[in-house]
Design a protein around this motif. Sequence first.
Motif, short mmCIF file in Angstrom:
data_model
loop_
_atom_site.label_atom_id
_atom_site.label_comp_id
_atom_site.label_asym_id
_atom_site.label_seq_id
_atom_site.Cartn_x
_atom_site.Cartn_y
_atom_site.Cartn_z
N SER A 224 32.70 16.21 35.97
CA SER A 224 31.43 15.33 35.54
C SER A 224 30.52 16.24 36.93
O SER A 224 29.63 15.87 36.06
N THR A 225 30.54 17.13 37.95
CA THR A 225 29.31 16.33 38.16
C THR A 225 29.83 18.36 39.06
O THR A 225 28.77 19.16 39.50
N ILE A 226 30.80 18.64 39.14
CA ILE A 226 30.70 19.86 39.54
C ILE A 226 29.97 21.13 39.53
O ILE A 226 30.71 20.87 38.09
N ARG A 227 29.60 22.18 39.55
CA ARG A 227 28.64 23.08 38.89
C ARG A 227 30.01 24.02 38.61
O ARG A 227 30.90 24.26 39.37
N VAL A 228 29.71 24.83 37.89
CA VAL A 228 31.14 25.34 37.17
C VAL A 228 30.42 27.05 36.84
O VAL A 228 29.27 27.03 36.03
N GLY A 229 30.95 28.11 37.07
CA GLY A 229 30.81 29.18 36.48
C GLY A 229 31.86 30.21 36.63
O GLY A 229 33.01 30.81 36.85
N SER A 230 30.69 31.33 36.21
CA SER A 230 31.74 32.79 36.26
C SER A 230 31.77 33.55 37.61
O SER A 230 30.78 33.82 37.96
N GLY A 231 32.51 34.14 38.06
CA GLY A 231 32.36 35.06 40.14
C GLY A 231 33.63 36.50 39.60
O GLY A 231 34.15 36.59 40.26
N GLY A 232 33.06 37.01 38.43
CA GLY A 232 32.07 36.24 37.57
C GLY A 232 32.09 37.37 36.01
O GLY A 232 32.88 38.52 35.86
N VAL A 233 30.97 36.94 35.24
CA VAL A 233 31.59 38.07 34.46
C VAL A 233 30.71 39.93 34.20
O VAL A 233 29.67 40.46 35.22
N LEU A 234 31.73 39.73 34.25
CA LEU A 234 31.07 41.62 34.63
C LEU A 234 30.37 42.52 33.29
O LEU A 234 31.63 42.76 32.40
N LEU A 235 29.25 43.18 34.05
CA LEU A 235 28.94 42.90 32.41
C LEU A 235 28.63 44.12 32.11
O LEU A 235 28.50 44.03 30.84
N PRO A 236 29.22 45.41 32.25
CA PRO A 236 29.62 46.42 31.25
C PRO A 236 30.25 46.26 30.40
O PRO A 236 30.80 47.12 29.22
N ASN A 237 31.76 45.51 30.82
CA ASN A 237 32.40 44.95 30.11
C ASN A 237 31.81 44.14 28.84
O ASN A 237 32.39 43.87 27.43
N HIS A 238 30.77 43.94 28.30
CA HIS A 238 30.39 42.88 27.41
C HIS A 238 28.83 43.38 26.81
O HIS A 238 28.31 43.59 27.83
N PRO A 239 28.36 43.06 25.95
CA PRO A 239 27.28 43.21 25.33
C PRO A 239 26.39 42.23 25.80
O PRO A 239 26.90 40.80 25.76
N PRO A 240 25.10 42.25 26.44
CA PRO A 240 24.12 40.94 27.42
C PRO A 240 24.29 40.15 26.14
O PRO A 240 23.80 39.09 26.36
N LEU A 241 23.74 40.44 25.18
CA LEU A 241 23.65 39.54 24.03
C LEU A 241 24.86 38.02 24.12
O LEU A 241 24.47 36.93 23.82
N ILE A 242 26.05 39.04 24.13
CA ILE A 242 27.15 38.01 23.42
C ILE A 242 27.15 36.92 25.17
O ILE A 242 27.46 35.63 24.35
N VAL A 243 26.99 37.89 26.61
CA VAL A 243 27.48 36.87 27.72
C VAL A 243 25.99 35.60 27.56
O VAL A 243 26.23 34.62 27.62
N ALA A 244 24.85 36.29 26.89
CA ALA A 244 23.74 35.05 27.47
C ALA A 244 23.96 33.76 25.83
O ALA A 244 23.86 33.11 25.69
N GLU A 245 24.62 34.42 25.23
CA GLU A 245 24.96 33.69 23.74
C GLU A 245 26.03 32.31 24.23
O GLU A 245 26.17 31.07 24.34
N GLN A 246 27.18 32.80 25.26
CA GLN A 246 28.22 31.87 25.31
C GLN A 246 27.80 31.69 26.61
O GLN A 246 28.24 29.42 26.58
N PHE A 247 27.12 31.33 27.24
CA PHE A 247 26.26 31.00 28.69
C PHE A 247 24.84 29.82 28.64
O PHE A 247 25.25 29.00 28.93
N GLY A 248 24.59 30.54 27.30
CA GLY A 248 23.55 29.63 26.63
C GLY A 248 24.17 28.28 25.96
O GLY A 248 23.44 27.09 26.45
#
Length: 349
Positions: free
Chosen positions: A73-97
């Motif tokens: 409920s309070t801790i920040r959560v994230g990717s450590g990390g998204v390895l960008l060359p493995n993904h279309p940037p559009l998909i990453v933006a959709e997911q994390f948005g």
Amino acid sequence: MTGYLRVPLSALDVAPVWTDSSATHSLRNTIALAERVEEFGYVRFWVAEHHNVPSLATAATAVLVGAVAGATSTIRVGSGGVLLPNHPPLIVAEQFGTLEALHPGRIDLGVGRAPGSLSPLTAQLLRRAEVDSDDDFQAQIAELTSYFSTLGDEQAASAHAGAAAENRPPMVLLGSSPGSARLAGGLGLPYAYAHHINPTATVASLAAYHETFRPSTRFERPYAIIASLVFVADSDGAARELAAPFLAGQVQMRSGSPDALFPTPEQAADFPYTPAQRVWARDRLDHQVWGSPQRVRDQVTELFRTTGADELMAVTMVYDHASRIHSYELLAEAVGHVPAGIRECFISH
């Protein structure tokens, strides 16, 4: 040593899989671990990205980020990390948005350029993009950034990325070299350095980051995270025992068994080290943070005094789940500092 530092703490998990367990069990332990480190006052909980590595279950990073965020409920959560060359940037933006829309103010988007696998076949199956230079990687970052809410001089997006147009988690650049540090500094991004991968370049990389940092639209000053292996127990000997299965597993991987799972403590105790392998394992551990709370306090204080880092991200690969939780608890008691506001851990506007 006197004048100990107390620092913000985070956790990085890779959901290690042991020979007598399963990926499913490890993923469930990841969720349970996140719930406990939140109780201990940790700032953030990140999960890594690996593919076709049976001993590491963090393959679907965005899915796991969402599961962890939903269980806390309070801790920040994230990717450590998204390895960008493995993904279309559009998909990453959709997911994390989407993640930021559902968990506002709690999502971090850490990005890197490593493959997340040692197999060329895996890169082919992922349809990994060719990233031959910093310019190529910067172009990917620029495209990814464009899909989020535009700010100032950033380029307009070429497509609409769903909730990303309204929600923008802070982006953090990951790396393990002075080159990645200079890239993060030049882009004006927070930087997470993989001390657990390349400890010999930590001081030089953090110095390069601070020297090259230029304030950006979102980040007024540098913010550096050091990710380190951490094993804490009531005594130095007990901490070394905690690390033994991980170290034996690392030797297995280096010796031509990349598909092997991490051994149990009993298997690690009987592991047939060669003299050279034993020296390598000892050196691998001694470059990290391990030992009793007193020893760890000394090590962390020295590491932060020599690097000027802002936050320690612990990577604790321990067979027994309760012992792993206890290691994170002891670390918090030894050096942990809870910032005034979790959302203020990155200086942005």
